[in-house]
Motif scaffolding. Sequence first.
Motif, PDB file in Angstrom:
ATOM      1  N   ARG A  35       0.874  -1.180   0.000  1.00  0.00           N
ATOM      2  CA  ARG A  35       0.000   0.000   0.000  1.00  0.00           C
ATOM      3  C   ARG A  35       0.902   1.218   0.000  1.00  0.00           C
ATOM      4  O   ARG A  35       1.699   1.402   0.925  1.00  0.00           O
ATOM      5  N   GLN A  36       0.815   1.987  -1.080  1.00  0.00           N
ATOM      6  CA  GLN A  36       1.664   3.159  -1.261  1.00  0.00           C
ATOM      7  C   GLN A  36       3.147   2.808  -1.122  1.00  0.00           C
ATOM      8  O   GLN A  36       3.928   3.521  -0.498  1.00  0.00           O
ATOM      9  N   GLY A  37       3.500   1.638  -1.690  1.00  0.00           N
ATOM     10  CA  GLY A  37       4.892   1.217  -1.722  1.00  0.00           C
ATOM     11  C   GLY A  37       5.369   0.491  -0.474  1.00  0.00           C
ATOM     12  O   GLY A  37       6.487  -0.037  -0.450  1.00  0.00           O
ATOM     13  N   GLU A  38       4.548   0.427   0.573  1.00  0.00           N
ATOM     14  CA  GLU A  38       4.959  -0.247   1.816  1.00  0.00           C
ATOM     15  C   GLU A  38       4.279  -1.607   1.916  1.00  0.00           C
ATOM     16  O   GLU A  38       3.069  -1.736   1.674  1.00  0.00           O
ATOM     17  N   ARG A  39       5.025  -2.645   2.253  1.00  0.00           N
ATOM     18  CA  ARG A  39       4.460  -3.987   2.366  1.00  0.00           C
ATOM     19  C   ARG A  39       3.551  -4.086   3.589  1.00  0.00           C
ATOM     20  O   ARG A  39       3.943  -3.745   4.707  1.00  0.00           O
ATOM     21  N   VAL A  40       2.348  -4.588   3.349  1.00  0.00           N
ATOM     22  CA  VAL A  40       1.383  -4.713   4.438  1.00  0.00           C
ATOM     23  C   VAL A  40       0.902  -6.146   4.622  1.00  0.00           C
ATOM     24  O   VAL A  40       0.301  -6.471   5.641  1.00  0.00           O
ATOM     25  N   ALA A  41       1.146  -7.026   3.658  1.00  0.00           N
ATOM     26  CA  ALA A  41       0.689  -8.414   3.758  1.00  0.00           C
ATOM     27  C   ALA A  41       1.462  -9.253   2.747  1.00  0.00           C
ATOM     28  O   ALA A  41       2.230  -8.718   1.929  1.00  0.00           O
ATOM     29  N   ALA A  42       1.252 -10.563   2.826  1.00  0.00           N
ATOM     30  CA  ALA A  42       1.912 -11.475   1.886  1.00  0.00           C
ATOM     31  C   ALA A  42       1.011 -12.667   1.630  1.00  0.00           C
ATOM     32  O   ALA A  42       0.363 -13.183   2.558  1.00  0.00           O
ATOM     33  N   LEU A  43       0.927 -13.088   0.378  1.00  0.00           N
ATOM     34  CA  LEU A  43       0.237 -14.316   0.005  1.00  0.00           C
ATOM     35  C   LEU A  43       1.299 -15.416  -0.088  1.00  0.00           C
ATOM     36  O   LEU A  43       2.163 -15.379  -0.957  1.00  0.00           O
ATOM     37  N   VAL A  44       1.219 -16.382   0.829  1.00  0.00           N
ATOM     38  CA  VAL A  44       2.263 -17.384   0.983  1.00  0.00           C
ATOM     39  C   VAL A  44       1.737 -18.749   0.556  1.00  0.00           C
ATOM     40  O   VAL A  44       0.644 -19.154   0.969  1.00  0.00           O
ATOM     41  N   PRO A  45       2.482 -19.502  -0.280  1.00  0.00           N
ATOM     42  CA  PRO A  45       2.059 -20.856  -0.647  1.00  0.00           C
ATOM     43  C   PRO A  45       1.899 -21.716   0.603  1.00  0.00           C
ATOM     44  O   PRO A  45       2.697 -21.619   1.549  1.00  0.00           O
ATOM     45  N   LEU A  46       0.880 -22.556   0.629  1.00  0.00           N
ATOM     46  CA  LEU A  46       0.596 -23.366   1.813  1.00  0.00           C
ATOM     47  C   LEU A  46       1.773 -24.249   2.234  1.00  0.00           C
ATOM     48  O   LEU A  46       2.082 -24.316   3.432  1.00  0.00           O
ATOM     49  N   PRO A  47       2.473 -24.940   1.300  1.00  0.00           N
ATOM     50  CA  PRO A  47       3.617 -25.758   1.741  1.00  0.00           C
ATOM     51  C   PRO A  47       4.688 -24.947   2.452  1.00  0.00           C
ATOM     52  O   PRO A  47       5.309 -25.427   3.398  1.00  0.00           O
ATOM     53  N   ALA A 128      13.493 -11.312  -5.330  1.00  0.00           N
ATOM     54  CA  ALA A 128      12.296 -10.515  -5.581  1.00  0.00           C
ATOM     55  C   ALA A 128      12.250  -9.283  -4.680  1.00  0.00           C
ATOM     56  O   ALA A 128      11.798  -8.211  -5.093  1.00  0.00           O
ATOM     57  N   ALA A 129      12.748  -9.432  -3.453  1.00  0.00           N
ATOM     58  CA  ALA A 129      12.707  -8.311  -2.512  1.00  0.00           C
ATOM     59  C   ALA A 129      13.623  -7.163  -2.938  1.00  0.00           C
ATOM     60  O   ALA A 129      13.441  -6.020  -2.511  1.00  0.00           O
ATOM     61  N   THR A 130      14.605  -7.475  -3.774  1.00  0.00           N
ATOM     62  CA  THR A 130      15.493  -6.404  -4.237  1.00  0.00           C
ATOM     63  C   THR A 130      14.816  -5.512  -5.269  1.00  0.00           C
ATOM     64  O   THR A 130      15.354  -4.445  -5.598  1.00  0.00           O
ATOM     65  N   SER A 131      13.636  -5.932  -5.785  1.00  0.00           N
ATOM     66  CA  SER A 131      12.975  -5.131  -6.808  1.00  0.00           C
ATOM     67  C   SER A 131      12.553  -3.770  -6.268  1.00  0.00           C
ATOM     68  O   SER A 131      12.462  -2.800  -7.026  1.00  0.00           O
ATOM     69  N   ASP A 132      12.280  -3.705  -4.950  1.00  0.00           N
ATOM     70  CA  ASP A 132      11.945  -2.395  -4.371  1.00  0.00           C
ATOM     71  C   ASP A 132      13.018  -1.939  -3.390  1.00  0.00           C
ATOM     72  O   ASP A 132      12.764  -1.100  -2.525  1.00  0.00           O
ATOM     73  N   ARG A 133      14.204  -2.540  -3.521  1.00  0.00           N
ATOM     74  CA  ARG A 133      15.347  -2.184  -2.690  1.00  0.00           C
ATOM     75  C   ARG A 133      15.046  -2.338  -1.196  1.00  0.00           C
ATOM     76  O   ARG A 133      15.526  -1.570  -0.369  1.00  0.00           O
ATOM     77  N   HIS A 134      14.243  -3.359  -0.882  1.00  0.00           N
ATOM     78  CA  HIS A 134      13.886  -3.605   0.513  1.00  0.00           C
ATOM     79  C   HIS A 134      14.946  -4.537   1.114  1.00  0.00           C
ATOM     80  O   HIS A 134      14.758  -5.751   1.233  1.00  0.00           O
ATOM     81  N   MET A 135      16.090  -3.939   1.478  1.00  0.00           N
ATOM     82  CA  MET A 135      17.215  -4.739   1.931  1.00  0.00           C
ATOM     83  C   MET A 135      16.963  -5.398   3.292  1.00  0.00           C
ATOM     84  O   MET A 135      17.558  -6.415   3.628  1.00  0.00           O
ATOM     85  N   GLY A 136      16.057  -4.831   4.077  1.00  0.00           N
ATOM     86  CA  GLY A 136      15.732  -5.464   5.352  1.00  0.00           C
ATOM     87  C   GLY A 136      15.120  -6.838   5.156  1.00  0.00           C
ATOM     88  O   GLY A 136      15.453  -7.790   5.871  1.00  0.00           O
ATOM     89  N   THR A 137      14.228  -6.964   4.162  1.00  0.00           N
ATOM     90  CA  THR A 137      13.622  -8.259   3.858  1.00  0.00           C
ATOM     91  C   THR A 137      14.673  -9.238   3.356  1.00  0.00           C
ATOM     92  O   THR A 137      14.668 -10.417   3.727  1.00  0.00           O
ATOM     93  N   VAL A 138      15.588  -8.758   2.512  1.00  0.00           N
ATOM     94  CA  VAL A 138      16.661  -9.625   2.005  1.00  0.00           C
ATOM     95  C   VAL A 138      17.493 -10.165   3.165  1.00  0.00           C
ATOM     96  O   VAL A 138      17.802 -11.355   3.229  1.00  0.00           O
ATOM     97  N   THR A 139      17.825  -9.288   4.113  1.00  0.00           N
ATOM     98  CA  THR A 139      18.624  -9.716   5.264  1.00  0.00           C
ATOM     99  C   THR A 139      17.884 -10.748   6.094  1.00  0.00           C
ATOM    100  O   THR A 139      18.464 -11.754   6.523  1.00  0.00           O
ATOM    101  N   GLU A 140      16.585 -10.536   6.311  1.00  0.00           N
ATOM    102  CA  GLU A 140      15.792 -11.497   7.090  1.00  0.00           C
ATOM    103  C   GLU A 140      15.754 -12.859   6.401  1.00  0.00           C
ATOM    104  O   GLU A 140      15.878 -13.902   7.054  1.00  0.00           O
ATOM    105  N   LEU A 141      15.573 -12.854   5.091  1.00  0.00           N
ATOM    106  CA  LEU A 141      15.516 -14.113   4.351  1.00  0.00           C
ATOM    107  C   LEU A 141      16.851 -14.842   4.414  1.00  0.00           C
ATOM    108  O   LEU A 141      16.905 -16.064   4.619  1.00  0.00           O
ATOM    109  N   LEU A 142      17.940 -14.108   4.250  1.00  0.00           N
ATOM    110  CA  LEU A 142      19.256 -14.744   4.301  1.00  0.00           C
ATOM    111  C   LEU A 142      19.564 -15.249   5.706  1.00  0.00           C
ATOM    112  O   LEU A 142      20.162 -16.316   5.873  1.00  0.00           O
ATOM    113  N   ASP A 143      19.144 -14.510   6.729  1.00  0.00           N
ATOM    114  CA  ASP A 143      19.348 -14.979   8.103  1.00  0.00           C
ATOM    115  C   ASP A 143      18.597 -16.272   8.373  1.00  0.00           C
ATOM    116  O   ASP A 143      19.039 -17.102   9.168  1.00  0.00           O
ATOM    117  N   SER A 144      17.451 -16.463   7.702  1.00  0.00           N
ATOM    118  CA  SER A 144      16.665 -17.685   7.913  1.00  0.00           C
ATOM    119  C   SER A 144      17.366 -18.920   7.360  1.00  0.00           C
ATOM    120  O   SER A 144      16.993 -20.048   7.685  1.00  0.00           O
TER     121      SER A 144
END
Length: 251
Positions: A35-47, A128-144
């Motif tokens: 919403r207005q460029g800020e992530r507010v939700a995610a549609l996640v595959p069930l598996p 995919a998270a780099t498409s909006d330069r959301h480096m915080g999400t990239v860091t969280e994913l890599l930490d996982s």
Amino acid sequence: MSAVEYDSPIRKVRDQLAAVVDRAKDDGAITYVTRQGERVAALVPLPVAERGVRPPAQAPVDSHGRLLRAAPSAPGGRFAPDRESGGLEPSPEELQWTRAGLEGIHAHLTTVVTEAAALLGVIGQALAATSDRHMGTVTELLDSLDGRFNAQEVALEDAREVFYALVSPDDALCVTCRQPISHFYGHEGFQHHREVPNPLLGGTSTKAEIYEPEDGHEPRPTYVPRDRPAINDGRIEHPSSPSSATTDEEE
């Protein structure tokens, strides 16, 4: 209709909900709703949602915590040919051991493939998270992913060890003296050999020593079943090293 993006505004996701769900089902891709460029939700595959975060080096499990591929066990030993077939067929014990080894390799490779697919999925989300330069999400994913590569390394090493046990040749003995013979690099044909202490490694370590028999007879091979290691939970069972006994020195 334009392609669904990994980051999509709420209105676009609403208009293309069927396409988003199909992509999640087929590609395992997460779509972040903005919403207005800020992530507010995610549609996640069930598996992906059911799998959650697993402890490091744990074998892949399904949504109920069950192993994806059970690993068998079988006792080791020297398996003589089947008596009822006159020695023409393998014994039931050898068949059980061989099947356990093959199923063990299958289980370990299933772990490697499943973990690799999961890792690729997370890396894809990070890309995919780099498409909006959301480096915080990239860091969280890599930490996982911390520790998630260990499971593949362990499983591949276990599979390799079982494989070598399966393809190891039977023991060759000399027909004349019934002592071990084998082929060695730099020598032609079979050679008599024996195990001697290895002074470079110390302890109980040994090495193969080539020797000539006293009567000078030529080595002629006959083969006997090799001593196969036991398979426990799809892995080669190594005998525990005996504890060194200590004695008190009398004065």
